[in-house]
Design an enzyme around this catalytic site. Structure first.
Site, PDB file in Angstrom:
ATOM      1  CD  GLN A  16     -15.150  -9.627-100.104  1.00 32.10           C
ATOM      2  OE1 GLN A  16     -16.087  -8.496-101.289  1.00 32.10           O
ATOM      3  NE2 GLN A  16     -14.347  -8.795 -99.467  1.00 32.10           N
ATOM      4  NE  ARG A  74       2.948   4.716 -76.114  1.00 31.60           N
ATOM      5  CZ  ARG A  74       1.701   4.349 -77.837  1.00 31.60           C
ATOM      6  NH1 ARG A  74       1.510   3.441 -78.295  1.00 31.60           N
ATOM      7  NH2 ARG A  74       1.333   5.692 -77.814  1.00 31.60           N
TER       8      ARG A  74
END
Length: 280
Positions: A16, A74
């Protein structure tokens, strides 16, 4: 009567153009995953450290759900391995897999690229980021590490007076600009060699911009050559850099900026190994 020759294709690669930091070694290593490891399909990925959440309709008054983290615990980004995302740089497949519409794939594998090489241009805002990333991590071909120490070109001075400019004035201009000055002389290969001997340089360290057919000799020998887009010699040699601007309209400056960009990139090259990849 000539016979048509059809070359058998065994492997297909889709590269690409929106991934400008792709290097030859990425392609080579991914290809080896098919030729040496027996993969049928290989695609490029990059590791991202992004916490994802479920999208919800605000009208439903529903709380979003985390998709890849425990909110109560977290993790720090540098303590989390992250996730793999397609970066759109390339897709390899065997011919057989492609003819089957990629529906019956045997061995599938991904090729992980470092984040600094994973540049994907999708929208206009991606361009400024891509330009800076390409400068540091892009592939410019074999001449990217060219150590240019001397830049030569021909410049014509134009005056608004009818009388010829004096030699003294021209020498003053040369002194102010830090350039050497030769009056109406055409450089040839022998004179160039004499100049390089004086400055203790070799051809690979010289950049030259030419535009006429008589410049071909020097253009073919220097380490880095450039031509204006409208020059006669542009159709006679395979220049390493063809300016977008025509002669007399910024071509010299464009080529000089290209040389400075290569120099800056070579200086930044040594910093690549010091990147904190965990927090890139």
């Amino acid at each position: 009567m000539e016979k048509n020759i059809f070359y058998k294709v065994d492997i297909v690669c889709h590269i690409q153009a929106t991934s400008p930091c792709l290097h030859p070694h990425h392609i080579r290593e991914a290809l080896q995953m098919i030729t040496e490891q027996g993969c049928d399909y290989v695609f490029s990925v990059v590791r991202r450290h992004q916490f994802r959440w479920e999208e919800v309709d605000k009208k439903d008054c529903k709380n979003p759900t985390s998709l890849n983290i425990d909110v109560a615990h977290r993790p720090r980004r540098q303590d989390w391995p992250g996730e793999l995302y397609e970066n759109g740089s390339f897709y390899f497949s065997t011919r057989t897999a492609l003819e089957n519409g990629l529906k019956q794939l045997g061995k599938i594998a991904y090729y992980e690229m470092l984040p600094e090489y994973s540049v994907d241009i999708d929208v206009d805002i991606d361009w400024p980021v891509a330009e800076q990333r390409v400068l540091r991590f892009g592939y410019f071909g074999r001449e990217e590490n060219a150590a240019v120490r001397l830049f030569l070109c021909k410049v014509f001075l134009i005056s608004n007076v009818n009388e010829p400019l004096s030699k003294g004035l021209l020498e003053k201009v040369a002194q102010l600009t830090g350039c050497g000055l030769q009056f109406g002389e055409q450089q040839n290969g022998f004179e160039m060699e004499q100049l390089m001997k004086e400055k203790k340089l070799c051809w690979d360290e010289v950049a030259f911009m030419g535009e006429n057919s008589e410049d071909r000799e020097i253009l073919s020998q220097v380490g880095l050559n450039g031509v204006p887009c409208d020059s006669v010699v542009a159709d006679l040699i395979a220049a390493k850099y063809t300016c977008q601007r025509p002669a007399g309209n910024g071509a010299v400056r464009e080529f000089a900026e290209y040389i400075l960009m290569l120099k800056k990139k070579s200086l930044l090259q040594v910093l690549q190994e010091h990147i904190d990849r965990a927090n890139f």
